[in-house]
Design a protein around this motif. Structure first.
Motif, PDB file in Angstrom:
ATOM      1  N   LEU A  19       0.816  -1.213   0.000  1.00 21.80           N
ATOM      2  CA  LEU A  19       0.000   0.000   0.000  1.00 21.80           C
ATOM      3  C   LEU A  19       0.850   1.263   0.000  1.00 21.80           C
ATOM      4  O   LEU A  19       0.379   2.343  -0.366  1.00 21.80           O
ATOM      5  CB  LEU A  19      -0.933   0.002   1.216  1.00 21.80           C
ATOM      6  N   ALA A  20       2.098   1.148   0.412  1.00 22.59           N
ATOM      7  CA  ALA A  20       2.984   2.315   0.426  1.00 22.59           C
ATOM      8  C   ALA A  20       3.234   2.858  -0.976  1.00 22.59           C
ATOM      9  O   ALA A  20       3.640   4.009  -1.138  1.00 22.59           O
ATOM     10  CB  ALA A  20       4.310   1.952   1.089  1.00 22.59           C
ATOM     11  N   ASN A  21       2.974   2.046  -1.992  1.00 27.04           N
ATOM     12  CA  ASN A  21       3.208   2.465  -3.373  1.00 27.04           C
ATOM     13  C   ASN A  21       1.976   3.075  -4.026  1.00 27.04           C
ATOM     14  O   ASN A  21       1.996   3.375  -5.222  1.00 27.04           O
ATOM     15  CB  ASN A  21       3.683   1.264  -4.203  1.00 27.04           C
ATOM     16  N   LEU A  22       0.901   3.249  -3.248  1.00 31.33           N
ATOM     17  CA  LEU A  22      -0.320   3.854  -3.793  1.00 31.33           C
ATOM     18  C   LEU A  22      -0.195   5.363  -3.659  1.00 31.33           C
ATOM     19  O   LEU A  22      -0.505   5.944  -2.626  1.00 31.33           O
ATOM     20  CB  LEU A  22      -1.546   3.330  -3.051  1.00 31.33           C
ATOM     21  N   GLY A  23       0.253   6.003  -4.703  1.00 34.80           N
ATOM     22  CA  GLY A  23       0.628   7.418  -4.663  1.00 34.80           C
ATOM     23  C   GLY A  23      -0.500   8.376  -4.382  1.00 34.80           C
ATOM     24  O   GLY A  23      -0.254   9.494  -3.912  1.00 34.80           O
ATOM     25  N   ARG A  24      -1.780   7.999  -4.636  1.00 37.20           N
ATOM     26  CA  ARG A  24      -2.886   8.933  -4.438  1.00 37.20           C
ATOM     27  C   ARG A  24      -3.794   8.523  -3.278  1.00 37.20           C
ATOM     28  O   ARG A  24      -4.817   9.151  -3.051  1.00 37.20           O
ATOM     29  CB  ARG A  24      -3.709   9.046  -5.724  1.00 37.20           C
ATOM     30  N   LEU A  25      -3.427   7.473  -2.548  1.00 38.51           N
ATOM     31  CA  LEU A  25      -4.254   7.007  -1.447  1.00 38.51           C
ATOM     32  C   LEU A  25      -4.297   8.057  -0.331  1.00 38.51           C
ATOM     33  O   LEU A  25      -3.267   8.422   0.218  1.00 38.51           O
ATOM     34  CB  LEU A  25      -3.714   5.686  -0.888  1.00 38.51           C
ATOM     35  N   SER A  26      -5.499   8.538  -0.015  1.00 39.52           N
ATOM     36  CA  SER A  26      -5.643   9.569   1.017  1.00 39.52           C
ATOM     37  C   SER A  26      -6.442   9.088   2.219  1.00 39.52           C
ATOM     38  O   SER A  26      -6.418   9.719   3.269  1.00 39.52           O
ATOM     39  CB  SER A  26      -6.315  10.819   0.423  1.00 39.52           C
ATOM     40  N   TYR A  27      -7.156   7.979   2.080  1.00 38.68           N
ATOM     41  CA  TYR A  27      -8.004   7.460   3.163  1.00 38.68           C
ATOM     42  C   TYR A  27      -7.765   5.965   3.294  1.00 38.68           C
ATOM     43  O   TYR A  27      -8.000   5.210   2.358  1.00 38.68           O
ATOM     44  CB  TYR A  27      -9.475   7.736   2.844  1.00 38.68           C
ATOM     45  N   LEU A  28      -7.285   5.540   4.460  1.00 43.99           N
ATOM     46  CA  LEU A  28      -7.041   4.124   4.720  1.00 43.99           C
ATOM     47  C   LEU A  28      -7.647   3.763   6.066  1.00 43.99           C
ATOM     48  O   LEU A  28      -7.316   4.350   7.088  1.00 43.99           O
ATOM     49  CB  LEU A  28      -5.540   3.823   4.738  1.00 43.99           C
ATOM     50  N   SER A  29      -8.573   2.795   6.045  1.00 45.22           N
ATOM     51  CA  SER A  29      -9.270   2.412   7.262  1.00 45.22           C
ATOM     52  C   SER A  29      -9.030   0.936   7.575  1.00 45.22           C
ATOM     53  O   SER A  29      -9.353   0.060   6.766  1.00 45.22           O
ATOM     54  CB  SER A  29     -10.775   2.674   7.106  1.00 45.22           C
ATOM     55  N   LEU A  30      -8.440   0.670   8.751  1.00 46.53           N
ATOM     56  CA  LEU A  30      -8.152  -0.683   9.217  1.00 46.53           C
ATOM     57  C   LEU A  30      -8.817  -0.874  10.573  1.00 46.53           C
ATOM     58  O   LEU A  30      -8.921   0.063  11.360  1.00 46.53           O
ATOM     59  CB  LEU A  30      -6.643  -0.898   9.364  1.00 46.53           C
ATOM     60  N   ARG A  31      -9.252  -2.099  10.834  1.00 47.44           N
ATOM     61  CA  ARG A  31      -9.829  -2.388  12.146  1.00 47.44           C
ATOM     62  C   ARG A  31      -9.692  -3.869  12.451  1.00 47.44           C
ATOM     63  O   ARG A  31     -10.472  -4.692  11.961  1.00 47.44           O
ATOM     64  CB  ARG A  31     -11.306  -1.975  12.196  1.00 47.44           C
ATOM     65  N   THR A  32      -8.676  -4.226  13.216  1.00 51.29           N
ATOM     66  CA  THR A  32      -8.433  -5.605  13.593  1.00 51.29           C
ATOM     67  C   THR A  32      -7.430  -5.655  14.729  1.00 51.29           C
ATOM     68  O   THR A  32      -6.583  -4.760  14.851  1.00 51.29           O
ATOM     69  CB  THR A  32      -7.914  -6.430  12.405  1.00 51.29           C
ATOM     70  N   ASP A  33      -7.506  -6.694  15.557  1.00 52.07           N
ATOM     71  CA  ASP A  33      -6.543  -6.834  16.649  1.00 52.07           C
ATOM     72  C   ASP A  33      -5.319  -7.641  16.245  1.00 52.07           C
ATOM     73  O   ASP A  33      -4.524  -8.049  17.089  1.00 52.07           O
ATOM     74  CB  ASP A  33      -7.207  -7.473  17.873  1.00 52.07           C
ATOM     75  N   SER A  34      -5.135  -7.869  14.945  1.00 49.74           N
ATOM     76  CA  SER A  34      -3.958  -8.594  14.466  1.00 49.74           C
ATOM     77  C   SER A  34      -2.871  -7.649  13.958  1.00 49.74           C
ATOM     78  O   SER A  34      -1.839  -8.096  13.464  1.00 49.74           O
ATOM     79  CB  SER A  34      -4.358  -9.578  13.355  1.00 49.74           C
ATOM     80  N   LEU A  35      -3.083  -6.348  14.072  1.00 60.77           N
ATOM     81  CA  LEU A  35      -2.083  -5.362  13.653  1.00 60.77           C
ATOM     82  C   LEU A  35      -1.338  -4.824  14.866  1.00 60.77           C
ATOM     83  O   LEU A  35      -1.899  -4.716  15.955  1.00 60.77           O
ATOM     84  CB  LEU A  35      -2.756  -4.208  12.905  1.00 60.77           C
ATOM     85  N   THR A  36      -0.070  -4.474  14.671  1.00 55.54           N
ATOM     86  CA  THR A  36       0.776  -3.967  15.749  1.00 55.54           C
ATOM     87  C   THR A  36       1.383  -2.626  15.354  1.00 55.54           C
ATOM     88  O   THR A  36       0.980  -2.010  14.366  1.00 55.54           O
ATOM     89  CB  THR A  36       1.898  -4.974  16.066  1.00 55.54           C
TER      90      THR A  36
END
Length: 479
Positions: free
Chosen positions: A319-336
């Protein structure tokens, strides 16, 4: 106020029929909204003297057939809102006397049949039982927008038989009682299609593919569509800008098909079987790549929803290569904490959500926000403490932080803390110097976050213990 042309009294419950009498002294009135007020059918009938009305909103009022009959003298009327009224099939016959009526809202009424209205462009019959529309005339209705959310439709053929379907560009039949979607291929001008919460299955998606050339918005949320169904759309929706698949059966294979929709700006994969794992991608030779790497083909992607899916930190790397991404929504307890580093690498990110993640004070302290970040949503990240959040807010006052312990709000284009700012240092933070000196948390695929071994109660008991203090290993990861 003889020149007053627009009055909005919506949801003013103390406005009654007596108030309507005062409005009658304003003959120039063109727009009037009295929805959800205390006005009765008798008060509605009094509006007949406002002959210059173009827009009239009577939503939620007890408008009867007789009261509606009184309004047929409003021949200039273009927009009429009657949702939740007592109007019946007999009452809507009075609408034939309104030659300029373009927009009509009959949602939540007992109307089951609607006569032919030659000027009608937009019709809302949500949550109605619909038997037929526009029957009894040689001409078909030239509708452009039709909304039937939650409607009970006994026969789709009867509903669309007298509609010029090749004129329809906006159709909302979400949560409808439809079993067949065979009527879709005739809607060639369709740009906005909402089939969410319907009985749509993979076999029916081919009907959508027939009208894919002009589609810009497609909502399939909470349907029984799987990746196989999305595959039927690949390459056939060149102008699609929004695809919503939350609550469907799609998995990582669907991401590959989505990457073949070049104009996409908004993608919602929340509550699906997508995990960001490896998929087979044939490119002369068979390769296994992370599924989200396929999204790099979407050069216009601006918003990505990945809430409530079992996704790991390393899956987010592409996702770091998505040059125009302005909104990213994550929701999980598996992320640190590592997901914060990945967010910092998305250059145009404005809104970032990492709800329910296992984030720590050390992670938020080392987080280097993207330069355009405005909103950071950390609700449900229960390992974070108030002090850690306040420290971050002091360093980055331009960022609005959402969390149960600390909230920020706008005031004269500045961000302030709640509790008040008197608890903060009198010296403003030197954000530029700190940003340059902060160490970077880089994800390592071989690293297993030890917090994942414990349940919530065990982590909570260790929250303030010395054993929970974070240090850095030689690879730069938090342990």
């Amino acid at each position: 106020m003889l020149s007053l042309k627009e009055v909005d009294l919506s949801r003013c419950s103390k406005i009654t029929d007596a108030g309507i009498k005062h409005l009658l002294s304003i003959p120039a009135l063109e727009k009037l909204s009295i929805s959800e007020t205390g006005v009765t059918a008798d008060g509605v009938a009094l509006l007949a003297s406002l002959t210059n009305l173009l827009v009239l909103d009577l939503g939620g009022l007890p408008v009867t057939d007789s009261a509606l009959g009184s309004l047929q003298v409003l021949t200039k009327l273009e927009h009429l809102d009657l949702w939740g009224s007592e109007v019946s099939n007999g009452g809507v016959l009075h609408l034939k006397q309104l030659p300029k009526l373009k927009n009509l809202n009959l949602a939540w009424t007992g109307v089951t049949e609607l006569p032919y209205l030659s000027s009608l462009v937009c019709l809302n019959m949500s949550n109605c039982t619909i038997l037929s529309l526009f029957e009894g005339n040689y001409h078909k209705a030239q509708l452009e927008k039709l909304i039937m959310h939650g409607a009970k439709i006994t026969d789709a053929y009867e509903v669309f038989q007298y509609v010029e379907t090749n004129m329809l560009s906006f159709l909302d039949i979400s949560n409808c009682s439809l079993d067949s979607f065979c009527f879709l291929p005739s809607m060639e001008a369709m740009t906005h299609l909402n089939l969410g919460d319907s009985s749509l299955v993979d076999n029916s998606v081919e009907h959508i593919a027939y009208i894919g050339a002009n589609l810009r918005y497609l909502n399939l949320c909470n349907t029984r569509v799987s990746s196989e169904g999305i595959g039927a759309l690949a390459g056939l929706v060149p102008n699609l800008e929004t695809i919503l698949l939350a609550g469907t059966l799609v998995d990582d294979t669907a991401v590959l098909y989505i990457s073949m929709m070049p104009s996409l700006k908004v993608v919602d994969l929340s509550r699906t079987n997508v995990k960001g794992g490896l998929i087979h991608q044939e490119d002369n030779v068979l390769n296994e790549v992370p599924s989200f790497s396929a999204l790099q083909n979407l050069s216009h992607l601006e918003k990505l929803d990945l809430e409530e899916i079992r996704i790991k930190d390393t899956a987010l790397c592409p996702l770091a290569n998505l040059g125009r991404l302005s909104y990213l929504s994550l929701r999980t307890d598996s992320l640190t904490d590592a997901c914060l580093y990945l967010a910092s690498c998305v250059p145009k990110l404005v809104h970032f959500s990492a709800r329910d993640a296992l984030l720590t004070n050390a992670g938020i302290e080392l987080f280097v926000p993207p330069p355009e970040l405005e909103v950071l949503d950390l609700r449900g990240c229960w390992l974070l403490t108030k002090d850690g959040l306040l420290s971050f807010c002091q360093k980055h006052p331009q960022i609005k932080v959402n969390h149960e312990l600390v909230t920020t709000h706008d005031k004269e284009n500045s961000r302030y803390l709640s509790p008040p700012p008197d608890i903060m240092s009198s010296q403003p933070p030197k954000r530029k110097q700190e940003k340059l000196s902060l160490p970077i948390i880089k994800p390592d695929e071989s690293f297993l976050d030890q917090r994942l071994k414990y349940n919530r109660d065990e982590l909570l008991s260790m929250r303030f213990s010395s054993a929970s203090v974070s240090t850095s290993n030689p690879q730069g990861n938090l342990i």
